[in-house]
Design a protein around this motif. Structure first.
Motif, PDB file in Angstrom:
ATOM      1  N   ALA A  58      63.080  66.694  54.413  1.00  0.00           N
ATOM      2  CA  ALA A  58      63.408  65.239  54.421  1.00  0.00           C
ATOM      3  C   ALA A  58      63.011  64.744  52.866  1.00  0.00           C
ATOM      4  CB  ALA A  58      62.286  64.867  55.530  1.00  0.00           C
ATOM      5  N   ILE A  59      62.086  65.218  52.313  1.00  0.00           N
ATOM      6  CA  ILE A  59      61.369  64.899  51.106  1.00  0.00           C
ATOM      7  C   ILE A  59      62.475  65.141  50.057  1.00  0.00           C
ATOM      8  CG2 ILE A  59      59.889  65.281  49.371  1.00  0.00           C
ATOM      9  CD1 ILE A  59      58.787  63.483  51.665  1.00  0.00           C
ATOM     10  N   CYS A  60      63.174  66.422  50.078  1.00  0.00           N
ATOM     11  CA  CYS A  60      64.436  66.537  49.384  1.00  0.00           C
ATOM     12  C   CYS A  60      65.411  65.563  49.393  1.00  0.00           C
ATOM     13  CB  CYS A  60      64.856  68.024  49.516  1.00  0.00           C
ATOM     14  SG  CYS A  60      63.938  69.160  48.783  1.00  0.00           S
ATOM     15  N   LEU A  61      65.890  65.313  50.568  1.00  0.00           N
ATOM     16  CA  LEU A  61      66.850  64.319  50.713  1.00  0.00           C
ATOM     17  C   LEU A  61      66.438  63.020  50.304  1.00  0.00           C
ATOM     18  CD1 LEU A  61      68.475  65.004  54.282  1.00  0.00           C
ATOM     19  CD2 LEU A  61      69.451  65.427  52.360  1.00  0.00           C
ATOM     20  N   MET A  62      65.601  62.395  50.439  1.00  0.00           N
ATOM     21  CA  MET A  62      64.946  61.162  50.042  1.00  0.00           C
ATOM     22  C   MET A  62      64.835  61.214  48.632  1.00  0.00           C
ATOM     23  SD  MET A  62      64.498  59.026  52.673  1.00  0.00           S
ATOM     24  CE  MET A  62      63.724  57.758  51.974  1.00  0.00           C
ATOM     25  N   MET A  63      64.597  62.253  47.893  1.00  0.00           N
ATOM     26  CA  MET A  63      64.389  62.360  46.271  1.00  0.00           C
ATOM     27  C   MET A  63      65.905  62.164  45.906  1.00  0.00           C
ATOM     28  SD  MET A  63      61.177  64.684  45.622  1.00  0.00           S
ATOM     29  CE  MET A  63      60.920  63.745  43.892  1.00  0.00           C
ATOM     30  N   LEU A  64      66.643  63.104  46.272  1.00  0.00           N
ATOM     31  CA  LEU A  64      68.058  63.046  45.991  1.00  0.00           C
ATOM     32  C   LEU A  64      68.618  61.562  46.121  1.00  0.00           C
ATOM     33  CD1 LEU A  64      69.441  66.504  47.284  1.00  0.00           C
ATOM     34  CD2 LEU A  64      68.847  65.698  44.749  1.00  0.00           C
ATOM     35  N   ALA A  65      68.626  60.974  47.486  1.00  0.00           N
ATOM     36  CA  ALA A  65      69.188  59.735  47.867  1.00  0.00           C
ATOM     37  C   ALA A  65      68.760  58.482  46.771  1.00  0.00           C
ATOM     38  CB  ALA A  65      68.633  59.330  49.259  1.00  0.00           C
ATOM     39  N   GLU A  66      67.363  58.747  46.403  1.00  0.00           N
ATOM     40  CA  GLU A  66      66.933  57.618  45.393  1.00  0.00           C
ATOM     41  C   GLU A  66      66.967  57.906  43.884  1.00  0.00           C
ATOM     42  OE1 GLU A  66      62.896  56.833  46.970  1.00  0.00           O
ATOM     43  OE2 GLU A  66      63.512  56.201  48.773  1.00  0.00           O
ATOM     44  N   GLY A  67      67.857  59.150  43.716  1.00  0.00           N
ATOM     45  CA  GLY A  67      67.832  59.352  42.038  1.00  0.00           C
ATOM     46  C   GLY A  67      66.716  59.982  41.567  1.00  0.00           C
ATOM     47  N   GLU A  68      65.512  60.370  42.360  1.00  0.00           N
ATOM     48  CA  GLU A  68      64.372  60.736  41.896  1.00  0.00           C
ATOM     49  C   GLU A  68      64.304  62.290  41.454  1.00  0.00           C
ATOM     50  OE1 GLU A  68      61.354  59.312  41.309  1.00  0.00           O
ATOM     51  OE2 GLU A  68      62.193  57.521  42.028  1.00  0.00           O
ATOM     52  N   ALA A  69      65.588  62.759  41.745  1.00  0.00           N
ATOM     53  CA  ALA A  69      65.872  64.333  41.568  1.00  0.00           C
ATOM     54  C   ALA A  69      67.333  64.439  41.559  1.00  0.00           C
ATOM     55  CB  ALA A  69      65.159  65.348  42.317  1.00  0.00           C
ATOM     56  N   THR A  70      68.093  65.347  40.482  1.00  0.00           N
ATOM     57  CA  THR A  70      69.482  65.547  40.631  1.00  0.00           C
ATOM     58  C   THR A  70      69.801  67.057  40.356  1.00  0.00           C
ATOM     59  OG1 THR A  70      69.649  65.126  38.316  1.00  0.00           O
ATOM     60  CG2 THR A  70      70.005  63.181  39.956  1.00  0.00           C
ATOM     61  N   THR A  71      68.531  67.559  40.181  1.00  0.00           N
ATOM     62  CA  THR A  71      68.909  69.206  40.061  1.00  0.00           C
ATOM     63  C   THR A  71      67.842  70.163  40.625  1.00  0.00           C
ATOM     64  OG1 THR A  71      67.322  69.374  37.870  1.00  0.00           O
ATOM     65  CG2 THR A  71      69.762  68.854  37.394  1.00  0.00           C
ATOM     66  N   VAL A  72      67.881  71.415  40.697  1.00  0.00           N
ATOM     67  CA  VAL A  72      66.779  72.325  41.356  1.00  0.00           C
ATOM     68  C   VAL A  72      65.688  71.988  40.578  1.00  0.00           C
ATOM     69  CG1 VAL A  72      66.270  74.779  41.820  1.00  0.00           C
ATOM     70  CG2 VAL A  72      68.666  74.028  42.058  1.00  0.00           C
ATOM     71  N   THR A  73      65.918  71.999  39.148  1.00  0.00           N
ATOM     72  CA  THR A  73      64.645  72.058  38.417  1.00  0.00           C
ATOM     73  C   THR A  73      63.991  70.585  38.669  1.00  0.00           C
ATOM     74  OG1 THR A  73      65.724  73.343  36.676  1.00  0.00           O
ATOM     75  CG2 THR A  73      63.807  72.065  35.761  1.00  0.00           C
ATOM     76  N   ASP A  74      64.604  69.700  39.030  1.00  0.00           N
ATOM     77  CA  ASP A  74      63.911  68.254  38.952  1.00  0.00           C
ATOM     78  C   ASP A  74      63.130  68.430  40.401  1.00  0.00           C
ATOM     79  OD1 ASP A  74      65.188  67.161  36.933  1.00  0.00           O
ATOM     80  OD2 ASP A  74      66.754  66.144  38.133  1.00  0.00           O
ATOM     81  N   LEU A  75      63.875  68.997  41.388  1.00  0.00           N
ATOM     82  CA  LEU A  75      63.072  68.980  42.706  1.00  0.00           C
ATOM     83  C   LEU A  75      61.837  69.762  42.691  1.00  0.00           C
ATOM     84  CD1 LEU A  75      65.912  69.202  45.293  1.00  0.00           C
ATOM     85  CD2 LEU A  75      64.322  67.459  44.937  1.00  0.00           C
ATOM     86  N   ALA A  76      62.120  70.980  42.016  1.00  0.00           N
ATOM     87  CA  ALA A  76      60.924  72.030  41.907  1.00  0.00           C
ATOM     88  C   ALA A  76      59.752  71.182  41.125  1.00  0.00           C
ATOM     89  CB  ALA A  76      61.461  73.222  41.285  1.00  0.00           C
ATOM     90  N   ARG A  77      59.844  70.588  40.271  1.00  0.00           N
ATOM     91  CA  ARG A  77      58.897  69.998  39.302  1.00  0.00           C
ATOM     92  C   ARG A  77      58.141  68.855  40.259  1.00  0.00           C
ATOM     93  NH1 ARG A  77      61.724  68.397  35.185  1.00  0.00           N
ATOM     94  NH2 ARG A  77      61.354  70.102  33.995  1.00  0.00           N
ATOM     95  N   ALA A  78      59.149  68.190  40.790  1.00  0.00           N
ATOM     96  CA  ALA A  78      58.570  67.134  41.788  1.00  0.00           C
ATOM     97  C   ALA A  78      57.699  67.449  43.022  1.00  0.00           C
ATOM     98  CB  ALA A  78      59.658  66.122  42.270  1.00  0.00           C
ATOM     99  N   LEU A  79      58.256  68.654  43.559  1.00  0.00           N
ATOM    100  CA  LEU A  79      57.584  69.333  44.644  1.00  0.00           C
ATOM    101  C   LEU A  79      56.314  70.142  44.203  1.00  0.00           C
ATOM    102  CD1 LEU A  79      60.523  70.114  46.872  1.00  0.00           C
ATOM    103  CD2 LEU A  79      59.058  68.124  47.154  1.00  0.00           C
ATOM    104  N   ASN A  80      56.146  70.313  42.811  1.00  0.00           N
ATOM    105  CA  ASN A  80      55.298  71.104  42.392  1.00  0.00           C
ATOM    106  C   ASN A  80      55.295  72.692  42.953  1.00  0.00           C
ATOM    107  OD1 ASN A  80      52.985  71.512  40.861  1.00  0.00           O
ATOM    108  ND2 ASN A  80      51.567  71.655  42.532  1.00  0.00           N
ATOM    109  N   THR A  81      56.528  73.164  42.761  1.00  0.00           N
ATOM    110  CA  THR A  81      56.839  74.604  43.139  1.00  0.00           C
ATOM    111  C   THR A  81      57.871  75.254  42.374  1.00  0.00           C
ATOM    112  OG1 THR A  81      57.450  75.746  45.460  1.00  0.00           O
ATOM    113  CG2 THR A  81      58.697  73.868  44.770  1.00  0.00           C
ATOM    114  N   ASP A  82      58.044  76.447  42.726  1.00  0.00           N
ATOM    115  CA  ASP A  82      59.078  77.214  42.116  1.00  0.00           C
ATOM    116  C   ASP A  82      60.515  77.110  42.395  1.00  0.00           C
ATOM    117  OD1 ASP A  82      59.959  79.956  43.477  1.00  0.00           O
ATOM    118  OD2 ASP A  82      57.972  79.138  44.154  1.00  0.00           O
ATOM    119  N   ALA A  83      61.371  77.068  41.209  1.00  0.00           N
ATOM    120  CA  ALA A  83      62.669  76.923  41.431  1.00  0.00           C
ATOM    121  C   ALA A  83      63.588  77.911  42.623  1.00  0.00           C
ATOM    122  CB  ALA A  83      63.411  77.071  39.966  1.00  0.00           C
ATOM    123  N   GLY A  84      62.903  79.077  42.747  1.00  0.00           N
ATOM    124  CA  GLY A  84      63.245  80.072  43.891  1.00  0.00           C
ATOM    125  C   GLY A  84      62.996  79.443  45.292  1.00  0.00           C
TER     126      GLY A  84
END
Length: 167
Positions: free
Chosen positions: A50-76
């Motif tokens: 849900a958080i990933c979808l919302m971040m993508l929808a709002e343009g807060e993240a557009t790549t795996v790296t963006d999401l990993a940083r925003a979620l404070n987790t690793d890219a894997g």
């Protein structure tokens, strides 16, 4: 109002885990996360999805790296999460032509349909968690949390506020 240094405010000789602001923040976050997990389970998804979808929808993240940083987790971990979302038809991944290492993410129409339902689910959790709070109290809390994020964000890190202690 007297300003204290953090050394004055946090004395190790008086430390009690159950009254620690860090512990209480973590516990509140965990309780809200559990509420989101329960609320979005009816949409056959997880809190992280849900958080990933919302971040993508709002343009807060557009790549795996963006999401990993925003979620404070690793890219894997994010890649595995996105694989499940892609199999379900919620997102699409596209490698960039100019840099094949970068994977751009987009939401599919199926994902968009879920994004439309998520604010209601997330607001239901917030309403329960913040029952009895005034708008002013919520605004003050948000401001304080933003200051903590700013104070603890490494200088120059992408996604970190630039002005320390602003607001």
């Amino acid at each position: 109002m007297t300003s204290h240094s953090p050394a004055d405010l946090f004395d190790p000789t008086d430390y009690q885990i159950g009254k620690s602001v860090g512990y209480l923040l973590a516990r509140a976050k965990n309780m809200l996360s559990l509420g989101v997990e329960q609320e979005v389970s009816g949409l056959d998804m997880t809190h992280a999805q849900a958080i990933c979808l919302m971040m993508l929808a709002e343009g807060e993240a557009t790549t795996v790296t963006d999401l990993a940083r925003a979620l404070n987790t690793d890219a894997g971990s994010v890649t595995r999460l996105l694989s499940r979302m892609e199999k379900r038809g919620l997102i699409a991944r596209t490698r960039r032509d100019d840099d094949r290492r970068v994977v751009d993410l987009s939401i599919t129409p199926e994902g968009d349909a879920l994004v439309e339902k998520l604010p209601v689910a997330l607001c239901n959790v917030m309403r329960r968690g913040f029952d009895g709070f005034s708008q002013q109290e919520i605004d003050v809390l948000c401001g304080m949390l933003q200051r903590i994020i700013t104070n603890t964000c490494p200088a120059g890190e992408a996604g970190c506020p630039q002005d320390r202690n602003s607001e």
